[in-house]
Write a protein that holds these residues in place. Structure first.
Motif, short mmCIF file in Angstrom:
data_model
loop_
_atom_site.label_atom_id
_atom_site.label_comp_id
_atom_site.label_asym_id
_atom_site.label_seq_id
_atom_site.Cartn_x
_atom_site.Cartn_y
_atom_site.Cartn_z
N LYS A 1 0.82 -1.21 0.00
CA LYS A 1 0.00 0.00 0.00
C LYS A 1 0.86 1.26 0.00
N ARG A 2 2.02 1.21 0.66
CA ARG A 2 2.95 2.33 0.54
C ARG A 2 3.46 2.43 -0.89
N ALA A 3 3.73 1.28 -1.49
CA ALA A 3 4.18 1.29 -2.89
C ALA A 3 3.15 1.93 -3.80
N ASN A 4 1.86 1.71 -3.53
CA ASN A 4 0.81 2.36 -4.33
C ASN A 4 0.96 3.88 -4.30
N VAL A 5 1.26 4.42 -3.12
CA VAL A 5 1.40 5.87 -2.99
C VAL A 5 2.67 6.36 -3.68
N VAL A 6 3.78 5.70 -3.41
CA VAL A 6 5.06 6.12 -4.00
C VAL A 6 5.00 5.99 -5.52
N PHE A 7 4.40 4.91 -6.01
CA PHE A 7 4.23 4.72 -7.46
C PHE A 7 3.42 5.86 -8.06
N THR A 8 2.31 6.23 -7.41
CA THR A 8 1.46 7.28 -7.96
C THR A 8 2.18 8.61 -8.01
N ARG A 9 2.92 8.94 -6.96
CA ARG A 9 3.66 10.20 -6.96
C ARG A 9 4.70 10.22 -8.08
N GLU A 10 5.40 9.10 -8.27
CA GLU A 10 6.39 9.04 -9.34
C GLU A 10 5.72 9.07 -10.71
N LEU A 11 4.58 8.38 -10.86
CA LEU A 11 3.85 8.40 -12.12
C LEU A 11 3.38 9.81 -12.45
N ALA A 12 2.87 10.51 -11.44
CA ALA A 12 2.42 11.89 -11.67
C ALA A 12 3.57 12.77 -12.15
N ARG A 13 4.75 12.58 -11.57
CA ARG A 13 5.90 13.36 -12.03
C ARG A 13 6.24 13.04 -13.48
N ARG A 14 6.22 11.75 -13.82
CA ARG A 14 6.60 11.34 -15.17
C ARG A 14 5.54 11.72 -16.21
N LEU A 15 4.30 11.90 -15.78
CA LEU A 15 3.22 12.27 -16.70
C LEU A 15 3.03 13.78 -16.80
N ALA A 16 3.79 14.54 -16.05
CA ALA A 16 3.67 15.99 -16.10
C ALA A 16 3.82 16.47 -17.54
N GLY A 17 2.92 17.34 -17.96
CA GLY A 17 2.95 17.85 -19.32
C GLY A 17 2.09 17.06 -20.28
N THR A 18 1.54 15.93 -19.83
CA THR A 18 0.60 15.16 -20.65
C THR A 18 -0.82 15.45 -20.15
N HIS A 19 -1.80 14.82 -20.78
CA HIS A 19 -3.18 14.97 -20.33
C HIS A 19 -3.64 13.75 -19.54
N VAL A 20 -2.68 13.02 -18.95
CA VAL A 20 -3.01 11.91 -18.05
C VAL A 20 -2.55 12.28 -16.65
N ALA B 1 -2.45 11.24 -12.37
CA ALA B 1 -2.37 10.09 -11.48
C ALA B 1 -2.73 10.53 -10.07
N VAL B 2 -3.66 9.83 -9.44
CA VAL B 2 -4.14 10.16 -8.11
C VAL B 2 -4.19 8.87 -7.30
N VAL B 3 -3.89 8.97 -6.00
CA VAL B 3 -3.96 7.80 -5.13
C VAL B 3 -4.98 8.08 -4.04
N VAL B 4 -5.69 7.05 -3.63
CA VAL B 4 -6.74 7.21 -2.63
C VAL B 4 -6.62 6.12 -1.57
N HIS B 5 -7.25 6.37 -0.43
CA HIS B 5 -7.49 5.27 0.49
C HIS B 5 -8.95 5.35 0.91
N PRO B 6 -9.60 4.18 1.05
CA PRO B 6 -11.06 4.17 1.25
C PRO B 6 -11.49 4.26 2.70
N GLY B 7 -10.56 4.46 3.62
CA GLY B 7 -10.93 4.38 5.03
C GLY B 7 -11.04 2.92 5.43
N SER B 8 -12.08 2.59 6.17
CA SER B 8 -12.27 1.22 6.65
C SER B 8 -13.62 0.72 6.23
N ALA B 9 -13.64 -0.40 5.55
CA ALA B 9 -14.90 -1.02 5.14
C ALA B 9 -14.70 -2.52 5.03
N MET B 10 -15.76 -3.27 5.27
CA MET B 10 -15.69 -4.71 5.09
C MET B 10 -15.79 -5.01 3.60
#
Length: 311
Positions: A188-207, A209-218
């Protein structure tokens, strides 16, 4: 995001989602739980949704249910096993070859609390291999289709476990030592780090990248829980902490559709301890925006999967 109505995050509900006709959303784990709820709401607002999952029969059941609930909605399916790089490659090639664009990629599927160390088809530790490496490879394979969209977003679902100290990004495949929730926190940490790096690499494009967490749910993530202690913890959490799957889908829906969201943001519930509530931008886990860590994880992910993102 175009097609959404403006609404302040502090008062946001899915009623704020604007017309999504003409947009295509692919949701991994879209046949059940939070993924199915995310697909349901997007379809209700006019999006064409593609449910991605491991088994065609369960995908067909979910697609039929959505079609019955919302006559006239366009629901497709694609078989993809995030624990199998060959399956990911086949799905990516099929979807990238279609003439249309993918406007929303919701990297939602995941596994949690696997009691003993298991491996994917390619020999990766199952939790990290599925939750991070599988979505890394799928996102790369779908990038041509995302780049065809005039305004695309990649939304990756992390968890509050991304904040745990046990989720350090070393020993990625838990080869030295395995712990079920340590592997989950790492993924789950990798999901966040990946998204931040993806957002940097996609800068200047029209794509974006956002990361979320849903809180707690069954959700179906708890399906691997075993043993009396684990069952007791899940039962207590269900009564005391867990929100509904409907509410847990809100951060993904907000991240996918709100014009207020910016690439690289971390979105989570606004409520007490970020367990439930309306979605808002929340602080990143400590050092998750470290440039060196982002580069290390990206390089390791490419090496392990053999996948490269398009230039």
């Amino acid at each position: 995001m175009s097609g959404s109505t403006a609404a302040t995050a502090h008062h946001w509900t899915p009623d704020a989602i604007g017309d999504q006709h003409g947009r295509t959303a692919l949701v991994t784990g879209g046949n059940s739980g939070i993924g199915l709820e995310t697909a349901r709401v997007l379809a209700r607002h006019g999006a064409r949704v593609i449910l991605a999952g491991r088994r065609q029969d369960t995908l067909d059941e979910a697609a039929a249910a959505l079609g019955a609930e919302q006559p006239g909605s366009e629901v497709g399916t694609v078989v993809v096993d995030l624990a199998d790089l060959a399956s990911i490659r086949r799905a990516g090639e099929r979807l990238a070859a279609e003439p249309g664009a993918i406007d929303l990629l919701i990297n939602n599927a995941g596994v949690m609390n696997v009691p003993e160390r298991r491996t994917t088809a390619d020999g990766f530790e199952l939790t990290f291999g599925t939750n991070h490496l599988g979505h890394f490879a799928l996102t790369a394979g779908l990038m041509p289709a995302l780049l065809r969209s005039p305004a695309a977003r990649v939304v990756t679902v992390s968890a509050v476990a991304a904040r745990w100290r046990s989720g350090r990004l070393d020993d990625l495949n838990s080869e030295r030592r395995y712990g079920a929730m340590t592997a989950y926190a790492k993924s789950k940490r990798a999901n966040v780090v990946f998204t931040r790096e993806l957002a940097r690499r996609l800068a200047g494009t029209h794509v974006e990248a956002v990361v979320v967490h849903p809180g707690s749910a069954m959700t179906n993530l708890q399906r691997h829980s075993s043993g009396p202690l684990s069952r007791m913890v899940v039962a207590v959490a269900a009564r005391a902490l867990m929100g509904s799957q409907q509410g847990a889908a809100w951060p993904s829906l907000y991240a996918a559709t709100s014009p207020d969201v910016r690439s690289g943001q971390f979105i989570g519930p606004a409520g007490r301890d970020q367990t439930t509530g309306t979605p808002v931008p929340v602080p990143l886990p400590r050092d998750a925006d470290d440039l060196a860590e982002g580069e290390r994880l990206w390089t390791a992910s490419e090496r392990l999967t053999g996948v490269r993102f398009p230039a």
